[in-house]
Scaffold this active site. Structure first.
Site, PDB file in Angstrom:
ATOM      1  N   GLY A  14      62.428  92.406  56.210  1.00 56.59           N
ATOM      2  CA  GLY A  14      62.762  91.294  57.520  1.00 56.59           C
ATOM      3  C   GLY A  14      62.182  91.854  58.629  1.00 56.59           C
ATOM      4  N   ARG A  17      60.257  89.751  62.507  1.00 59.72           N
ATOM      5  CA  ARG A  17      60.723  89.011  63.925  1.00 59.72           C
ATOM      6  C   ARG A  17      62.108  89.777  64.307  1.00 59.72           C
ATOM      7  NH1 ARG A  17      60.825  84.112  60.814  1.00 59.72           N
ATOM      8  NH2 ARG A  17      58.975  83.752  61.593  1.00 59.72           N
ATOM      9  N   TYR A 165      80.631  85.574  54.732  1.00 56.87           N
ATOM     10  CA  TYR A 165      79.644  86.409  55.274  1.00 56.87           C
ATOM     11  C   TYR A 165      80.175  87.870  55.434  1.00 56.87           C
ATOM     12  CZ  TYR A 165      76.754  88.239  59.308  1.00 56.87           C
ATOM     13  OH  TYR A 165      75.964  89.103  60.195  1.00 56.87           O
TER      14      TYR A 165
END
Length: 277
Positions: A14, A17, A165
């Site tokens: 990842g 950015r 989450y």
């Protein structure tokens, strides 16, 4: 003093950015070879940055870079990327499991597809990537795994509205604890890093609270600098820890954090998820 990352190879998932990019650049400034592994191979219409633009930024810092397209959900692709990285740089010394997915919804409303995505990109990817990198990490004299995961709190407020989450992030944290003990004799250090305050990234802007929330956070660079500080440490010094960014920097003598604010004139900083104090 020579950096402990000088000439070492750091692979970041990842990394195109946000926090991943910040970690890439912070480690590049310490002389590390950087592998930017992410899905962002082509420009996104709304989000700046690809694996290639970050590679260019790394090289502008005077370090070597390798951009590799990677979907961390595909274990075969993960294995291929690890092999390519090791072949290119002669090994892998540090793995940063930064790739992540977020959707703050409860069990009643969250689509199953999104649940599966979060479990796959968060906890499962830490397992898959760490296992795939381990043959090279254990051969390194500076083996590190760093997971972007929080300290575990069983306070019900962290489960009430977004248990899926929370489960996916705590899964990463539990793997940190387990792998640290399993890999201690190799030795490969395994730690987690989490921000004290909100970090103003695209995930916050588009998935959590919109542009107004961005002003209450810090720049990703605080996580980049904290990650680089951890990865510079000898593996035997710190392992099995769930670390907080400003605590890490304080240990390095950095206590003035004002330059990390996203909006220097913004409102009071907002504490990040999972921190009770």
């Amino acid at each position: 003093m020579t950096s402990n990352l000088n000439g070492k190879t750091v692979l970041i998932t990842g990394g195109s950015r946000g926090i991943g990019r910040a970690i890439a650049l912070a480690c590049a400034r310490q002389g590390a070879n950087i592998v930017i592994a992410a899905k962002s191979d082509e420009p996104h219409p709304k989000l700046p940055g690809t694996i290639h633009t970050v590679a260019e930024e790394v090289e502008a810092e005077g370090s070597r870079a390798l951009a590799l397209k990677l979907d961390v959900q595909d274990e075969n692709q993960v294995g291929e990327v690890m092999q390519k990285a090791a072949d290119h740089f002669g090994g892998i010394d540090c793995l940063v499991n930064n790739a992540g997915a977020i959707r703050l919804q409860g069990v009643a409303d969250l689509p199953v597809k999104r649940y599966d995505l979060m479990q796959s990109i968060n906890a499962r990817a830490v397992f898959v990537c760490s296992q795939a990198a381990l043959p090279w990490l254990r051969e390194s004299d500076h083996g590190h795994i760093l997971n972007l995961a929080p300290p575990i709190s069983l306070n019900p407020k962290w489960f009430a509205n977004n248990a899926p989450y929370t489960m996916s992030k705590y899964g990463m944290s539990m793997l940190t604890i387990g792998m640290a003990e399993e890999f201690r004799k190799m030795p490969v250090a395994v730690n987690s890093l989490w921000p004290r305050t909100l970090v103003s990234t695209a995930a916050i802007e588009f998935e959590v609270g919109g542009p107004d929330l961005m002003a209450k956070g810090r720049k990703p660079e605080i996580m980049g600098d904290a990650a680089a500080a951890i990865l510079q440490r000898p593996p035997s010094r710190t392992t099995g820890q769930c670390l907080i960014d400003d605590d890490v920097l304080a240990e390095e003598g950095v206590t003035d954090l004002e330059h990390y604010r996203y909006d220097p004139n913004g409102p009071e900083l907002m504490k990040d998820f999972f921190l009770d104090d």
